[in-house]
Design a protein around this motif. Structure first.
Motif, PDB file in Angstrom:
ATOM      1  N   GLY A   1       0.853  -1.351   0.073  1.00 49.92           N
ATOM      2  CA  GLY A   1       0.064  -0.026   0.095  1.00 49.92           C
ATOM      3  C   GLY A   1       0.866   1.315  -0.114  1.00 49.92           C
ATOM      4  O   GLY A   1       0.603   2.148  -0.762  1.00 49.92           O
ATOM      5  N   GLN A   2       1.822   1.189   0.809  1.00 47.92           N
ATOM      6  CA  GLN A   2       2.740   2.316   0.808  1.00 47.92           C
ATOM      7  C   GLN A   2       3.450   2.637  -0.423  1.00 47.92           C
ATOM      8  O   GLN A   2       3.712   3.820  -0.813  1.00 47.92           O
ATOM      9  CB  GLN A   2       3.791   2.484   1.999  1.00 47.92           C
ATOM     10  CG  GLN A   2       2.988   2.406   3.300  1.00 47.92           C
ATOM     11  CD  GLN A   2       2.294   3.474   3.948  1.00 47.92           C
ATOM     12  OE1 GLN A   2       2.853   4.420   3.335  1.00 47.92           O
ATOM     13  NE2 GLN A   2       1.583   3.290   4.908  1.00 47.92           N
ATOM     14  N   ALA A   3       4.015   1.529  -0.971  1.00 43.84           N
ATOM     15  CA  ALA A   3       4.521   1.612  -2.276  1.00 43.84           C
ATOM     16  C   ALA A   3       3.553   2.128  -3.496  1.00 43.84           C
ATOM     17  O   ALA A   3       3.774   2.988  -4.374  1.00 43.84           O
ATOM     18  CB  ALA A   3       5.122   0.351  -2.697  1.00 43.84           C
TER      19      ALA A   3
ATOM     20  N   PHE B   1       4.279  13.921   1.191  1.00 45.46           N
ATOM     21  CA  PHE B   1       5.056  12.874   0.635  1.00 45.46           C
ATOM     22  C   PHE B   1       6.233  12.235   1.384  1.00 45.46           C
ATOM     23  O   PHE B   1       6.608  11.270   1.385  1.00 45.46           O
ATOM     24  CB  PHE B   1       5.908  13.629  -0.723  1.00 45.46           C
ATOM     25  CG  PHE B   1       6.768  12.766  -1.393  1.00 45.46           C
ATOM     26  CD1 PHE B   1       6.064  11.530  -2.345  1.00 45.46           C
ATOM     27  CD2 PHE B   1       8.012  12.516  -1.278  1.00 45.46           C
ATOM     28  CE1 PHE B   1       6.928  10.730  -2.969  1.00 45.46           C
ATOM     29  CE2 PHE B   1       8.830  11.739  -1.719  1.00 45.46           C
ATOM     30  CZ  PHE B   1       8.309  10.816  -2.827  1.00 45.46           C
ATOM     31  N   ASN B   2       6.757  13.304   2.357  1.00 41.42           N
ATOM     32  CA  ASN B   2       7.942  12.851   3.163  1.00 41.42           C
ATOM     33  C   ASN B   2       7.510  11.837   4.304  1.00 41.42           C
ATOM     34  O   ASN B   2       7.936  10.636   4.624  1.00 41.42           O
ATOM     35  CB  ASN B   2       8.527  13.781   3.898  1.00 41.42           C
ATOM     36  CG  ASN B   2       9.492  14.707   3.060  1.00 41.42           C
ATOM     37  OD1 ASN B   2       9.745  14.354   1.979  1.00 41.42           O
ATOM     38  ND2 ASN B   2       9.697  16.037   3.261  1.00 41.42           N
ATOM     39  N   ASP B   3       6.284  12.186   4.543  1.00 38.86           N
ATOM     40  CA  ASP B   3       5.584  11.175   5.783  1.00 38.86           C
ATOM     41  C   ASP B   3       5.348   9.671   4.955  1.00 38.86           C
ATOM     42  O   ASP B   3       5.661   8.550   5.564  1.00 38.86           O
ATOM     43  CB  ASP B   3       4.113  11.454   5.926  1.00 38.86           C
ATOM     44  CG  ASP B   3       4.300  12.618   7.018  1.00 38.86           C
ATOM     45  OD1 ASP B   3       5.565  12.955   7.542  1.00 38.86           O
ATOM     46  OD2 ASP B   3       3.477  13.461   7.368  1.00 38.86           O
ATOM     47  N   VAL B   4       4.588   9.629   3.768  1.00 33.77           N
ATOM     48  CA  VAL B   4       4.464   8.746   2.903  1.00 33.77           C
ATOM     49  C   VAL B   4       5.746   7.787   2.550  1.00 33.77           C
ATOM     50  O   VAL B   4       5.718   6.652   2.734  1.00 33.77           O
ATOM     51  CB  VAL B   4       3.628   8.783   1.677  1.00 33.77           C
ATOM     52  CG1 VAL B   4       3.619   7.672   0.701  1.00 33.77           C
ATOM     53  CG2 VAL B   4       2.281   9.505   1.912  1.00 33.77           C
TER      54      VAL B   4
ATOM     55  N   LEU C   1      -5.692   4.405   2.418  1.00 31.21           N
ATOM     56  CA  LEU C   1      -4.667   5.116   2.798  1.00 31.21           C
ATOM     57  C   LEU C   1      -4.924   6.505   2.460  1.00 31.21           C
ATOM     58  O   LEU C   1      -4.257   7.541   3.196  1.00 31.21           O
ATOM     59  CB  LEU C   1      -3.514   4.928   2.020  1.00 31.21           C
ATOM     60  CG  LEU C   1      -2.551   3.665   2.362  1.00 31.21           C
ATOM     61  CD1 LEU C   1      -1.542   3.159   1.193  1.00 31.21           C
ATOM     62  CD2 LEU C   1      -2.271   3.585   3.772  1.00 31.21           C
ATOM     63  N   HIS C   2      -5.662   6.992   1.709  1.00 31.19           N
ATOM     64  CA  HIS C   2      -6.291   8.394   1.344  1.00 31.19           C
ATOM     65  C   HIS C   2      -6.931   8.957   2.962  1.00 31.19           C
ATOM     66  O   HIS C   2      -6.979  10.189   3.218  1.00 31.19           O
ATOM     67  CB  HIS C   2      -7.444   8.531   0.479  1.00 31.19           C
ATOM     68  CG  HIS C   2      -8.558   8.212   0.636  1.00 31.19           C
ATOM     69  ND1 HIS C   2      -9.518   9.412   0.857  1.00 31.19           N
ATOM     70  CD2 HIS C   2      -9.364   7.194   0.728  1.00 31.19           C
ATOM     71  CE1 HIS C   2     -10.743   8.641   1.263  1.00 31.19           C
ATOM     72  NE2 HIS C   2     -10.758   7.542   1.300  1.00 31.19           N
ATOM     73  N   VAL C   3      -7.536   8.057   3.640  1.00 32.52           N
ATOM     74  CA  VAL C   3      -8.035   8.194   5.025  1.00 32.52           C
ATOM     75  C   VAL C   3      -6.965   8.621   5.992  1.00 32.52           C
ATOM     76  O   VAL C   3      -6.905   9.625   6.672  1.00 32.52           O
ATOM     77  CB  VAL C   3      -9.217   7.325   5.638  1.00 32.52           C
ATOM     78  CG1 VAL C   3      -9.704   7.670   6.831  1.00 32.52           C
ATOM     79  CG2 VAL C   3     -10.241   7.232   4.638  1.00 32.52           C
ATOM     80  N   LYS C   4      -5.931   7.671   6.210  1.00 32.44           N
ATOM     81  CA  LYS C   4      -4.758   7.626   6.974  1.00 32.44           C
ATOM     82  C   LYS C   4      -4.180   9.142   6.767  1.00 32.44           C
ATOM     83  O   LYS C   4      -3.662   9.649   7.806  1.00 32.44           O
ATOM     84  CB  LYS C   4      -4.100   6.633   6.872  1.00 32.44           C
ATOM     85  CG  LYS C   4      -2.765   6.471   7.610  1.00 32.44           C
ATOM     86  CD  LYS C   4      -1.896   5.321   7.259  1.00 32.44           C
ATOM     87  CE  LYS C   4      -0.705   5.373   8.488  1.00 32.44           C
ATOM     88  NZ  LYS C   4      -0.011   4.104   8.105  1.00 32.44           N
ATOM     89  N   TYR C   5      -3.940   9.356   5.573  1.00 35.11           N
ATOM     90  CA  TYR C   5      -3.055  10.533   5.311  1.00 35.11           C
ATOM     91  C   TYR C   5      -3.935  11.776   5.098  1.00 35.11           C
ATOM     92  O   TYR C   5      -3.334  13.030   4.534  1.00 35.11           O
ATOM     93  CB  TYR C   5      -2.085  10.333   4.103  1.00 35.11           C
ATOM     94  CG  TYR C   5      -1.039   9.429   4.287  1.00 35.11           C
ATOM     95  CD1 TYR C   5      -0.095   9.726   5.230  1.00 35.11           C
ATOM     96  CD2 TYR C   5      -1.034   7.989   3.770  1.00 35.11           C
ATOM     97  CE1 TYR C   5       1.247   8.970   5.462  1.00 35.11           C
ATOM     98  CE2 TYR C   5      -0.260   7.230   4.239  1.00 35.11           C
ATOM     99  CZ  TYR C   5       0.924   7.664   4.923  1.00 35.11           C
ATOM    100  OH  TYR C   5       1.832   6.536   5.322  1.00 35.11           O
TER     101      TYR C   5
ATOM    102  N   ILE D   1      -5.350   2.558  -2.121  1.00 31.60           N
ATOM    103  CA  ILE D   1      -5.358   4.055  -1.610  1.00 31.60           C
ATOM    104  C   ILE D   1      -6.882   4.743  -1.119  1.00 31.60           C
ATOM    105  O   ILE D   1      -7.194   5.352  -0.547  1.00 31.60           O
ATOM    106  CB  ILE D   1      -4.901   4.947  -2.944  1.00 31.60           C
ATOM    107  CG1 ILE D   1      -3.389   4.872  -3.217  1.00 31.60           C
ATOM    108  CG2 ILE D   1      -5.107   6.425  -2.624  1.00 31.60           C
ATOM    109  CD1 ILE D   1      -2.605   5.077  -4.345  1.00 31.60           C
ATOM    110  N   PHE D   2      -8.045   3.824  -1.904  1.00 30.48           N
ATOM    111  CA  PHE D   2      -9.159   4.391  -1.734  1.00 30.48           C
ATOM    112  C   PHE D   2     -10.216   3.546  -1.261  1.00 30.48           C
ATOM    113  O   PHE D   2     -11.431   3.932  -0.762  1.00 30.48           O
ATOM    114  CB  PHE D   2      -9.893   4.859  -3.210  1.00 30.48           C
ATOM    115  CG  PHE D   2      -9.078   6.163  -3.719  1.00 30.48           C
ATOM    116  CD1 PHE D   2      -9.208   7.445  -3.218  1.00 30.48           C
ATOM    117  CD2 PHE D   2      -8.193   5.863  -4.720  1.00 30.48           C
ATOM    118  CE1 PHE D   2      -8.898   8.441  -3.710  1.00 30.48           C
ATOM    119  CE2 PHE D   2      -7.571   7.100  -5.234  1.00 30.48           C
ATOM    120  CZ  PHE D   2      -8.113   8.572  -4.888  1.00 30.48           C
ATOM    121  N   GLY D   3      -9.552   2.415  -0.986  1.00 25.04           N
ATOM    122  CA  GLY D   3     -10.692   1.372  -0.247  1.00 25.04           C
ATOM    123  C   GLY D   3     -10.944   0.236  -1.403  1.00 25.04           C
ATOM    124  O   GLY D   3     -10.784   0.399  -2.437  1.00 25.04           O
TER     125      GLY D   3
END
Length: 316
Positions: A14-16, A29-32, A214-218, A268-270
């Protein structure tokens, strides 16, 4: 004996997916990127431990489970579980370099690099505490009275570990099997038949873990994400669909490049997508073309007509 192999490394995948679809100038971007490298290191460390366990010949009847996801008072996940007739051992794996200090009251882990920069991380000791309590609760509710213990494995050779008053043994990968061998005991709590039944019960109650979008997480909007199909050869994002194939600007051709892009979308979106969103993300103009492609991708259809959505099967 391994009775459940490790699931797909969903966090790393997912992070990739997000890292390549977020502009480098974006505030997140740096967090990701940092989370991507952490998850990549975690995968490497887990693979190293898996190899040690796979080669190990234990004198007692036992089984090994990777990525066990159960529900006690709440859902919990155990990365590595080694179970004999005498005990269950939870193996917590960390792949962290530089100086790492285990802190108590409160629990956290402090990493210090050679330049003196300090990074605060979650404590594996605290995670072990929770998992041991939850696994004991889960087994007691089913009348299994097997002792549960824990060990922490640091896999990065470029690390100096300061355990302080950590309650659990901390070992390197090559000493993990030695630690397990020392735990061998003649006091058998379970018969061989009971041990096998416990293993079957673990597998029957395991539920694949579904990660939060991931869009929710970030806290990202759809406009933040780079859309388009990724070329499997040159990794350019933005292939065009023409005459039943994908073509990138470098003239690379693929008939199934959209499959990886669909995984990116789900991370990213579920786990669901509809026709409209598919056309937006994949740069497809025709509603009928999008419908045909969605129907060929082994997805679960939910709803009918304009409300129809396509849901992925869980990755394993």
């Amino acid at each position: 004996m391994i009775i459940k192999k490790r699931s797909a490394q969903l966090n790393f995948l997912g992070q990739a997916a997000l890292k390549k679809r977020l502009d480098m100038s974006h505030l997140k971007f740096n967090d990701v990127e940092n989370n991507y490298f952490r998850s990549k290191a975690g995968v490497s460390g887990e693979d190293f431990v898996d190899q040690q366990l796979a080669r190990y010949e234990h004198p007692e009847t036992h089984f090994i489970i990777h990525d066990l996801h159960l529900k006690a008072s709440s859902f919990f996940q155990i990365d590595n579980l080694f179970v004999t007739q005498s005990y269950a051992l939870i193996i917590e794996v960390k792949n962290i370099k530089h100086t790492v200090e285990m802190m108590q009251n409160p629990h956290y882990m402090k990493q210090t690099n050679p330049e003196g920069k300090i990074v605060i991380m979650d404590s594996p000791e605290e995670q072990l505490d929770k998992n041991i309590i939850w696994l004991r609760d889960w087994m007691l509710r089913r009348n299994w009275f097997l002792p549960v213990e824990g060990v922490i494995v640091f896999t990065n050779s470029d690390s100096h570990i300061i355990p302080n008053n950590c309650r659990y043994d901390i070992v390197r990968p090559r000493y993990l099997t030695k630690k397990i061998r020392k735990m061998t005991t003649s006091r058998e709590v379970l018969s061989q038949e009971e041990l096998m039944r416990l293993g079957e019960e673990f597998l029957m109650n395991h539920r694949e873990y579904e990660h939060k979008a991931l869009h929710v997480k970030y806290n990202l909007n759809s406009e933040d994400i780079i859309t388009g199909v990724e070329c499997p050869v040159c990794f350019e994002i933005g292939m065009k669909w023409s005459k039943r194939k994908w073509i990138c600007s470098n003239d690379h051709i693929s008939t199934n490049a959209h499959l990886q892009t669909l995984d990116d979308y789900f991370f990213i979106f579920g786990p669901e997508i509809n026709n409209t969103e598919f056309r937006r993300f994949f740069h497809i103009k025709s509603k009928d073309v999008a419908k045909r492609m969605l129907k060929k991708m082994n997805l679960i259809e939910v709803g009918k007509g304009r409300w129809r959505r396509y849901r992925k099967h869980l990755l394993t």
